[in-house]
Design a protein around this motif. Structure first.
Motif, PDB file in Angstrom:
ATOM      1  N   LEU A  96       0.842  -1.192   0.000  1.00 42.68           N
ATOM      2  CA  LEU A  96       0.000   0.000   0.000  1.00 42.68           C
ATOM      3  C   LEU A  96       0.876   1.241   0.000  1.00 42.68           C
ATOM      4  O   LEU A  96       1.802   1.357   0.813  1.00 42.68           O
ATOM      5  CB  LEU A  96      -0.912   0.006   1.232  1.00 42.68           C
ATOM      6  CG  LEU A  96      -1.812   1.245   1.407  1.00 42.68           C
ATOM      7  CD1 LEU A  96      -2.868   1.294   0.308  1.00 42.68           C
ATOM      8  CD2 LEU A  96      -2.483   1.231   2.790  1.00 42.68           C
ATOM      9  N   HIS A 119      -3.280   4.654  -2.573  1.00 39.88           N
ATOM     10  CA  HIS A 119      -4.317   5.357  -1.814  1.00 39.88           C
ATOM     11  C   HIS A 119      -4.165   6.840  -2.138  1.00 39.88           C
ATOM     12  O   HIS A 119      -3.225   7.496  -1.684  1.00 39.88           O
ATOM     13  CB  HIS A 119      -4.147   5.116  -0.317  1.00 39.88           C
ATOM     14  CG  HIS A 119      -5.239   5.711   0.513  1.00 39.88           C
ATOM     15  ND1 HIS A 119      -6.405   5.045   0.815  1.00 39.88           N
ATOM     16  CD2 HIS A 119      -5.335   6.930   1.106  1.00 39.88           C
ATOM     17  CE1 HIS A 119      -7.183   5.818   1.553  1.00 39.88           C
ATOM     18  NE2 HIS A 119      -6.560   6.969   1.739  1.00 39.88           N
ATOM     19  N   PHE A 133      -6.391   5.855   5.247  1.00 37.57           N
ATOM     20  CA  PHE A 133      -5.195   5.144   4.787  1.00 37.57           C
ATOM     21  C   PHE A 133      -4.966   3.905   5.652  1.00 37.57           C
ATOM     22  O   PHE A 133      -4.690   2.818   5.136  1.00 37.57           O
ATOM     23  CB  PHE A 133      -3.977   6.062   4.834  1.00 37.57           C
ATOM     24  CG  PHE A 133      -2.722   5.440   4.285  1.00 37.57           C
ATOM     25  CD1 PHE A 133      -2.451   5.465   2.925  1.00 37.57           C
ATOM     26  CD2 PHE A 133      -1.799   4.841   5.127  1.00 37.57           C
ATOM     27  CE1 PHE A 133      -1.301   4.889   2.413  1.00 37.57           C
ATOM     28  CE2 PHE A 133      -0.640   4.269   4.627  1.00 37.57           C
ATOM     29  CZ  PHE A 133      -0.387   4.286   3.266  1.00 37.57           C
ATOM     30  N   ALA A 136      -7.224   1.117   4.869  1.00 40.64           N
ATOM     31  CA  ALA A 136      -6.948   0.426   3.602  1.00 40.64           C
ATOM     32  C   ALA A 136      -5.932  -0.695   3.771  1.00 40.64           C
ATOM     33  O   ALA A 136      -5.680  -1.457   2.834  1.00 40.64           O
ATOM     34  CB  ALA A 136      -6.450   1.428   2.561  1.00 40.64           C
TER      35      ALA A 136
END
Length: 350
Positions: A96, A119, A133, A136
């Protein structure tokens, strides 16, 4: 060849036969400290020997300066070297990343066929990282990258959000890599660092570099901090053994003694950042309220070539995911240099 990063002074010199005023690279505008220059010159006499592959003297000085165990430190050929070692050693399947962010995170991860989730940070919120964030981060996330302050936005993440991200990464077993290479330019750098959390979170890796604060971009020197010594060992084995030259190690040891220089740089940035931000806004530009030694701003008029023709390099941000060719990043330099940039912009925009 189209380069990914700023700082292409060599290309400018090849084209124009002179040196540019470089606002495209975010390094100290005060130049390499004299003590560092002297140390590099003195170290040349020992260049006939291989450098210490463990960087023992340098790591010892870093440990002493940061009050950290020396075994928590791994030196590298700049932070970029360590980013690529992280990808090569750990080979996460999914990662991520915030967007926009420093491109080497994604480049290194893609080199090991990692699937990347971006993101996107919102311009209407000045690209601030929020709790969404952390949310996620899933069970499938193997690695998370953050940049504090972020590049190119110059924004820091609120500490409660960082704590949420650390907790979430620990819960799912993800490695959290926090790039603090620009943290030294914050007004209060000691209040915005995750170093105090290293012991609690062995999955936390912090990246730092001598590049920016000490204007040592050409020397190539950075280091990783992590309380998981076995993980650092894997990073060490993921690249060549002599990653840090004898000259770079000597430069790093000398740089850590340059406290008056550091104070001068911080005082300069503390004064010039708000000045440059204010004056850019007076030109009608949208400027993100950056906290480091660079500013992200938006301009609908093309700027790269007109500034280049005036001897000035600026960083176009069109190759950052989440931005386009109307976004630019400028370094904060001395008042005289900043005024020269502003005068050129005023001329172009008038």
């Amino acid at each position: 060849m189209q380069l990914v990063h700023g700082g292409d002074w060599a290309g400018f010199e090849t084209e124009y036969g002179r040196s540019p005023l470089d606002f495209s690279a975010n390094v100290s505008p005060l130049g390499v400290p004299q003590g560092v220059q002297d140390a590099v010159k003195a170290a040349v006499a020992a260049a006939d020997r291989y450098p210490d592959p463990l960087c023992r003297k340098l790591a010892g000085h870093i440990a002493e300066a940061g009050n950290l165990p020396q075994e928590w430190i791994l030196c590298g050929n700049g932070a970029a070297d360590l980013i690529w070692r992280l990808a090569a050693a750990l080979r996460p399947q999914k990662a991520l990343l915030p967007a926009p962010a420093f491109s080497e995170y994604e480049a290194a991860l893609r080199s090991v066929n990692c699937r990347i989730r971006r993101h996107f940070l919102l311009p209407e919120k000045d690209f601030t990282v929020e709790d969404s964030f952390a949310e996620a981060i899933t069970e499938q996330t193997g690695m998370v990258f953050l940049c504090e302050p972020n590049n190119p936005t110059g924004r820091t993440t609120p500490m409660p959000v960082l704590e949420h991200i650390m907790t979430r990464c620990a819960a799912v077993g993800a490695i959290l890599v926090v790039d603090e290479c620009f943290g030294d330019f914050l007004d209060e750098p000691d209040t915005h660092t995750l170093v105090p959390w290293l012991k609690k979170y062995p999955n936390l890796v912090i990246l730092k570099a001598f590049t920016k604060l000490y204007a040592m971009a050409g020397i190539r020197l950075g280091y990783a901090l992590c309380s998981d010594v076995e993980l650092l060992g894997r990073l060490r084995m993921a690249g060549p053994p002599w990653a840090v030259s004898t000259l770079a190690q000597a430069a790093g040891c000398a740089a850590l003694r340059e406290q008056p220089y550091v104070q001068s740089v911080r005082a300069l940035i503390r004064t010039q950042r708000p000045f440059l931000q204010r004056e850019l806004r007076r030109l009608g530009l949208r400027v993100v309220a950056g906290e480091a030694n660079y500013l992200l701003f938006r301009c609908r008029t093309p700027l790269i070539q007109p500034l280049r023709e005036r001897g000035i390099l600026l960083r176009s941000c069109e190759n950052y995911p989440g931005l386009d060719d109307t976004w630019y990043r400028t370094a904060v330099r001395t008042e005289e240099e900043n005024r020269r940039l502003l005068a050129a912009l005023k001329e172009i925009l008038s």
